[in-house]
Design a protein around this motif. Structure first.
Motif, mmCIF file in Angstrom:
data_model
loop_
_atom_site.group_PDB
_atom_site.id
_atom_site.type_symbol
_atom_site.label_atom_id
_atom_site.label_comp_id
_atom_site.label_asym_id
_atom_site.label_seq_id
_atom_site.Cartn_x
_atom_site.Cartn_y
_atom_site.Cartn_z
ATOM 1 N N LEU A 126 0.912 -1.179 -0.140
ATOM 2 C CA LEU A 126 -0.227 0.053 0.057
ATOM 3 C C LEU A 126 0.701 1.315 0.001
ATOM 4 C CD1 LEU A 126 -2.631 -1.066 2.693
ATOM 5 C CD2 LEU A 126 -2.932 -1.022 0.201
ATOM 6 N N VAL A 127 0.588 2.354 -0.714
ATOM 7 C CA VAL A 127 1.165 3.708 -0.503
ATOM 8 C C VAL A 127 0.887 4.328 0.586
ATOM 9 C CG1 VAL A 127 -0.764 5.047 -1.761
ATOM 10 C CG2 VAL A 127 1.423 5.396 -2.169
ATOM 11 N N PHE A 136 -5.408 9.644 -3.471
ATOM 12 C CA PHE A 136 -5.612 10.688 -2.189
ATOM 13 C C PHE A 136 -4.204 10.327 -1.362
ATOM 14 C CE2 PHE A 136 -6.708 11.234 2.392
ATOM 15 C CZ PHE A 136 -6.534 12.497 2.182
ATOM 16 N N PRO A 137 -3.958 9.305 -0.839
ATOM 17 C CA PRO A 137 -2.698 8.924 -0.177
ATOM 18 C C PRO A 137 -1.287 9.251 -0.925
ATOM 19 C CG PRO A 137 -3.744 7.046 -0.704
ATOM 20 C CD PRO A 137 -4.562 7.947 -1.035
ATOM 21 N N ALA A 138 -1.412 8.756 -2.232
ATOM 22 C CA ALA A 138 -0.058 9.092 -2.876
ATOM 23 C C ALA A 138 0.036 10.852 -3.274
ATOM 24 C CB ALA A 138 -0.338 8.340 -4.424
ATOM 25 N N ALA A 139 -0.948 11.414 -3.340
ATOM 26 C CA ALA A 139 -0.892 12.855 -3.433
ATOM 27 C C ALA A 139 -0.530 13.232 -4.961
ATOM 28 C CB ALA A 139 -0.033 13.752 -2.461
ATOM 29 N N ARG A 173 7.360 6.655 1.822
ATOM 30 C CA ARG A 173 7.639 7.135 0.483
ATOM 31 C C ARG A 173 8.094 5.767 -0.240
ATOM 32 N NH1 ARG A 173 8.096 10.534 -2.689
ATOM 33 N NH2 ARG A 173 10.351 10.507 -3.266
ATOM 34 N N TRP A 174 7.604 5.699 -1.611
ATOM 35 C CA TRP A 174 7.840 4.663 -2.333
ATOM 36 C C TRP A 174 9.327 4.237 -2.302
ATOM 37 C CZ3 TRP A 174 11.003 4.941 -6.553
ATOM 38 C CH2 TRP A 174 11.221 6.467 -7.154
ATOM 39 N N THR A 221 15.002 35.534 17.683
ATOM 40 C CA THR A 221 16.106 36.684 17.615
ATOM 41 C C THR A 221 15.782 37.457 16.497
ATOM 42 O OG1 THR A 221 17.688 35.484 16.475
ATOM 43 C CG2 THR A 221 17.656 35.446 18.774
ATOM 44 N N ARG A 222 15.319 37.276 15.404
ATOM 45 C CA ARG A 222 15.187 38.178 14.153
ATOM 46 C C ARG A 222 13.804 38.666 14.033
ATOM 47 N NH1 ARG A 222 19.305 35.163 13.277
ATOM 48 N NH2 ARG A 222 20.934 35.918 11.762
ATOM 49 N N GLY A 223 12.643 38.243 15.022
ATOM 50 C CA GLY A 223 11.411 38.644 15.017
ATOM 51 C C GLY A 223 10.521 38.139 13.708
ATOM 52 N N LEU A 224 11.076 37.016 13.513
ATOM 53 C CA LEU A 224 10.366 35.982 12.353
ATOM 54 C C LEU A 224 9.477 35.061 12.894
ATOM 55 C CD1 LEU A 224 13.432 35.704 10.003
ATOM 56 C CD2 LEU A 224 11.533 37.295 9.709
ATOM 57 N N ILE A 225 8.651 34.786 12.294
ATOM 58 C CA ILE A 225 7.506 33.800 12.574
ATOM 59 C C ILE A 225 7.788 32.353 12.120
ATOM 60 C CG2 ILE A 225 5.002 33.171 12.579
ATOM 61 C CD1 ILE A 225 4.401 36.058 12.218
ATOM 62 N N ALA A 226 7.591 31.491 12.815
ATOM 63 C CA ALA A 226 7.735 30.255 12.201
ATOM 64 C C ALA A 226 6.475 29.557 11.912
ATOM 65 C CB ALA A 226 8.231 29.202 13.557
ATOM 66 N N ALA A 227 6.336 29.369 10.501
ATOM 67 C CA ALA A 227 5.085 28.932 10.108
ATOM 68 C C ALA A 227 5.314 27.309 9.659
ATOM 69 C CB ALA A 227 4.863 29.627 8.396
ATOM 70 N N PRO A 228 4.071 26.807 9.770
ATOM 71 C CA PRO A 228 3.982 25.193 9.724
ATOM 72 C C PRO A 228 4.117 25.214 8.172
ATOM 73 C CG PRO A 228 1.788 26.040 9.830
ATOM 74 C CD PRO A 228 2.601 27.343 10.291
ATOM 75 N N GLU A 229 4.667 23.580 7.824
ATOM 76 C CA GLU A 229 4.930 23.437 6.520
ATOM 77 C C GLU A 229 3.590 23.080 5.732
ATOM 78 O OE1 GLU A 229 6.926 19.947 3.850
ATOM 79 O OE2 GLU A 229 7.096 19.610 6.158
ATOM 80 N N ALA A 230 3.391 23.727 4.419
ATOM 81 C CA ALA A 230 2.270 23.412 3.831
ATOM 82 C C ALA A 230 2.082 22.098 3.261
ATOM 83 C CB ALA A 230 2.271 24.357 2.632
ATOM 84 N N SER A 231 1.216 21.311 3.167
ATOM 85 C CA SER A 231 0.984 20.034 2.514
ATOM 86 C C SER A 231 2.198 18.899 3.205
ATOM 87 C CB SER A 231 1.046 20.162 1.173
ATOM 88 O OG SER A 231 0.158 21.012 0.558
ATOM 89 N N PRO A 232 2.177 18.807 4.423
ATOM 90 C CA PRO A 232 2.894 17.790 4.804
ATOM 91 C C PRO A 232 2.853 16.382 4.427
ATOM 92 C CG PRO A 232 1.712 18.385 6.658
ATOM 93 C CD PRO A 232 1.463 19.417 5.607
ATOM 94 N N GLU A 233 1.696 16.303 3.932
ATOM 95 C CA GLU A 233 1.320 14.825 3.453
ATOM 96 C C GLU A 233 1.869 14.391 2.030
ATOM 97 O OE1 GLU A 233 -1.326 17.679 1.440
ATOM 98 O OE2 GLU A 233 -0.646 17.325 3.401
#
Length: 579
Positions: free
Chosen positions: A190-191, A238-241, A215-216, A460-472
């Motif tokens: 299964l994928v 769907f699971p393969a994306a 991962r395949w 320390t740089r005043g930057l925001i840590a964003a979540p990764e898009a499409s982690p699947e």
């Protein structure tokens, strides 16, 4: 032709973030986990404001190198072509000018032997054993290839075994091959991994976020370790994306591999994919139901299911061997020169490609990845001017990324510097022209102690840590850092977000959409004197600070306790001279 299942079909990280704009959230600030020497200390003052305690990084060098590497006379930097020596000579000249020493046993180049295998005369996939024989056509119902360097491939009456997700994960108490001898048999797999359908990341296999077990590439590697003759992954969109069209296009052309001393004879005879409805028909013939078996495979107590069916197939293989090269420079450390920090970027691109409307057929690869190679030289120059750090820094411009991460894979198989003495590293791939951003995302999520350094650098740089898009989609496993990571070396892979200081998310999304539509892997990826370099130089500040922190620290970052690469790092560090 790029095998986009292996390469990075997900596009650069800054493009990915535009495709899915999640609510911003802070990265994990969990404390580093010990066990491999001393824990990483708190980040030093060098991770403070970028204009304090950090040398200037040459914008002029970045511009000049990017423009030269993307010039038409380099013809898109295709490896193993007549233009490769000219490209390599130029990169070497810039590494020398930056103050590096040759890093490949006294030379600048590490040869990378590769093999191209193109199959033909593919038979149908024939399944026999119960009821009437079944036949499935190549291309629209099944695809496959062989890693083995052999003139023909034949699978004859190989017993089929359903092995669930095909995962062996001792740290999770999971073994889909428990109790079965796979010698001579063909695995139906299964994928993705068992909890891919979850919304969050709380599952045993990190929920929606794909792990390496999904991962395949892993599934074929594990089938070979189990002694299987063949491995067939069940495609499900769907699971393969990605759709079957992506599988078909990636597996019906030439395949590229690193040459091995045994011609890959330790691999399965054939690796391939079948359409979901093909798998349903095969299992139905064996008196089984794919949906029911899939549900069973999502639990630890799953055991392999022999199907009392046999598979046969065959095809011919045309073989072409060639050589390309990695460029390797080193800045020796001043107090611990036998400990190493890597900077990696791929120098290759697609060469000549499909012409655009103007007739231009050169894929220049200015963003992807002339910018990354220029970054290597600029970072080397900055580190030399700052004075050598405690540990050695290795600057590695790798080849054949576009053909399946082959340059970095060859280095990882044949490291010039021992991996158990390699602290970690930073991978640089496709730096986007444009303004400075308010956010950055760590690709792969919270996998290692490197996340703590990354979070602090952003804070320390005043930057925001964003979540990764499409982690699947498993983006972490599709660029050169992965060749090192899967062998236990923690590697930074992060990208600037799309929330721009000037124009916000709308401006960032528009810029990434323009690149995707008009430049990515197209002749339009050309250098322009009108580029805004401020965002790229923001990236460079982080690349420098994080690589320098690793090189001056005496800590050894490790993977999180539950990560799939933790065990291999622990074994590496347990070696007499390791970590």
């Amino acid at each position: 032709m790029t095998n986009i299942l292996f390469k990075k079909p997900s596009l650069p990280s800054w493009v990915l973030m535009a495709l899915t704009i999640p609510a911003l959230a802070a990265c994990s600030t969990a404390q580093p986990i010990g066990g491999v020497g001393t824990a990483l200390p708190p980040p030093s003052e060098s991770l403070g404001e970028p204009d304090e305690g950090q040398p200037d990084i040459s914008l002029d060098l970045m511009k000049r190198m990017t423009q030269r590497l993307a010039a038409d006379d380099f013809e898109g930097r295709a490896p193993s072509t007549a233009t490769e020596p000219k490209v390599l000579d130029y990169i070497v000249s810039e590494f020398k000018a930056a103050g590096l020493q040759p890093g490949a046993n006294g030379k600048w180049l590490q040869p990378v032997p590769t093999v191209e295998i193109t199959n033909s005369n593919q038979s149908a996939l024939r399944v026999t054993g119960i009821g009437s024989p079944m036949s499935f056509s190549f291309g629209d119902q099944w695809v496959g290839a062989s890693y083995r360097v052999t003139p023909s491939t034949k699978l004859e009456d190989s017993q089929l075994v359903f092995v669930g997700y095909g995962i062996v994960a001792p740290e999770l108490g999971w073994n889909d091959y428990a109790g079965i001898d796979m010698k001579g048999k063909t695995a139906i797999i299964l994928v993705n991994d068992p909890d891919y359908a979850m919304e969050g990341e709380d599952g045993l296999f990190k929920g929606r976020r794909m792990t390496y077990y999904g991962r395949w590439t892993y599934k074929f590697e594990e089938a070979a370790r189990q002694g299987a003759a063949g491995a067939l992954i069940v495609h499900d969109t769907f699971p393969a994306a990605y759709g079957w069209n992506v599988v078909n296009s990636s597996w019906t052309g030439s395949q590229y591999y690193v040459q091995t001393p045994n011609n890959a004879m330790d691999q399965t005879r054939v690796n391939g994919w079948v359409q979901k409805d093909v798998a349903e028909k095969i299992l139905r013939a064996a008196g089984k139901d794919l949906a029911s078996l899939t549900k069973a495979a999502q639990t630890k107590n799953f055991t392999p299911v022999p199907l009392d069916l046999k598979a046969s197939l065959s095809f011919d293989n045309a073989i072409r061997k060639s050589n390309s090269h990695n460029v390797v420079g080193i800045l020796p450390g001043k107090t611990r020169p036998d400990e190493y920090v890597l900077y990696t970027a791929h120098w290759d691109h697609l060469g000549r490609c499909t012409p655009d409307a103007s007739g231009d057929d050169i894929c220049n690869g200015a963003v992807d990845n002339a910018t990354g190679v220029a970054a290597l030289a600029a970072l080397a120059k900055a580190n030399v001017e700052a004075g050598a750090p405690a540990r050695s820094q290795v600057f590695l411009a790798v080849t054949l990324e576009e053909s399946g991460l082959l340059g970095s894979e060859y280095y990882a198989q044949n490291p010039l510097y021992p991996l158990d003495q390699t602290v970690g590293g930073v991978n640089i791939d496709a730096l986007a022209p444009g303004g400075r951003a308010r956010d950055y995302a760590m690709i792969g999520g919270d996998k290692s102690d490197l996340n703590d350094l990354f979070s602090e650098a952003l804070n320390t740089r005043g930057l925001i840590a964003a979540p990764e898009a499409s982690p699947e989609k498993g983006g972490y496993y599709r660029s050169d850092h992965f060749s090192l990571a899967k062998r236990g070396v923690p590697m930074f892979n992060f990208g600037r977000g799309i929330d721009l200081a000037a124009g916000g998310k709308a401006a960032g999304k528009a810029a990434s959409a323009d690149y995707t539509a008009n430049r990515y892997h197209q002749p339009g990826d050309e250098f322009s004197t009108s580029w805004d370099w401020s965002g790229i130089m923001q990236d460079m500040e982080l690349f420098y600070a994080l690589g320098r922190e690793l090189a001056d620290s005496d800590g050894w970052p490790n993977w999180r306790q539950s990560d799939e690469f933790r065990a291999i790092r622990d074994r590496s560090c347990a070696a007499p001279d390791g970590c």
